[in-house]
Design a protein around this motif. Structure first.
Motif, PDB file in Angstrom:
ATOM      1  N   ARG A 278       0.814  -1.220   0.000  1.00 10.64           N
ATOM      2  CA  ARG A 278       0.000   0.000   0.000  1.00 10.64           C
ATOM      3  C   ARG A 278       0.848   1.271   0.000  1.00 10.64           C
ATOM      4  O   ARG A 278       0.316   2.377  -0.031  1.00 10.64           O
ATOM      5  N   TYR A 279       2.158   1.139   0.042  1.00  8.13           N
ATOM      6  CA  TYR A 279       3.051   2.304   0.137  1.00  8.13           C
ATOM      7  C   TYR A 279       3.195   2.995  -1.215  1.00  8.13           C
ATOM      8  O   TYR A 279       3.192   2.357  -2.270  1.00  8.13           O
TER       9      TYR A 279
ATOM     10  N   ASN B 191       1.443   2.838  -7.347  1.00  8.17           N
ATOM     11  CA  ASN B 191       1.647   1.647  -8.165  1.00  8.17           C
ATOM     12  C   ASN B 191       2.741   1.909  -9.202  1.00  8.17           C
ATOM     13  O   ASN B 191       2.675   2.899  -9.931  1.00  8.17           O
TER      14      ASN B 191
ATOM     15  N   ALA C 147       2.992  -6.961  -5.339  1.00  6.39           N
ATOM     16  CA  ALA C 147       2.915  -5.540  -5.693  1.00  6.39           C
ATOM     17  C   ALA C 147       4.287  -5.016  -6.104  1.00  6.39           C
ATOM     18  O   ALA C 147       5.321  -5.526  -5.669  1.00  6.39           O
TER      19      ALA C 147
ATOM     20  N   ARG D 295       5.779  -1.120  -6.177  1.00  4.74           N
ATOM     21  CA  ARG D 295       5.416   0.221  -5.742  1.00  4.74           C
ATOM     22  C   ARG D 295       6.554   1.197  -5.999  1.00  4.74           C
ATOM     23  O   ARG D 295       7.720   0.820  -6.012  1.00  4.74           O
TER      24      ARG D 295
END
Length: 83
Positions: free
Chosen positions: A21-22, A25, A75, A77
């Motif tokens: 979530r950091y 994207n 993910a 990021r």
């Protein structure tokens, strides 16, 4: 990883999955992106012979930079400070 992104985002990022979530994207693997697996996190620092080079802590009980498979990554990021 908390010490690698400029401003420490806090202890909630002690869990690897929190890094999903950091920042924003990254749209997939790229040099500079943070790669997140369910139980591990690192930063892509290069590409060599078609393999991604990842720097991460607690990799064999040490900070290491080595070629790693990105299989299972949940993910990719981009840190706010890198934008």
């Amino acid at each position: 990883m908390r010490s690698q992104v400029g401003s420490d985002p806090g202890p909630q990022y002690n869990l690897a999955i929190s890094w999903a979530r950091y920042g924003v994207n990254a749209g997939g693997p790229s040099v500079g992106a943070i790669v997140v697996w369910r139980h591990h996190v690192g930063q892509i620092v290069g590409q060599e012979n078609g393999q991604w080079i990842v720097r991460s802590g607690n990799d064999g009980h040490a900070v290491r930079t080595r070629a790693r498979s990105l299989a299972g990554a949940v993910a990719f990021r981009r840190a706010y400070a890198m934008m």
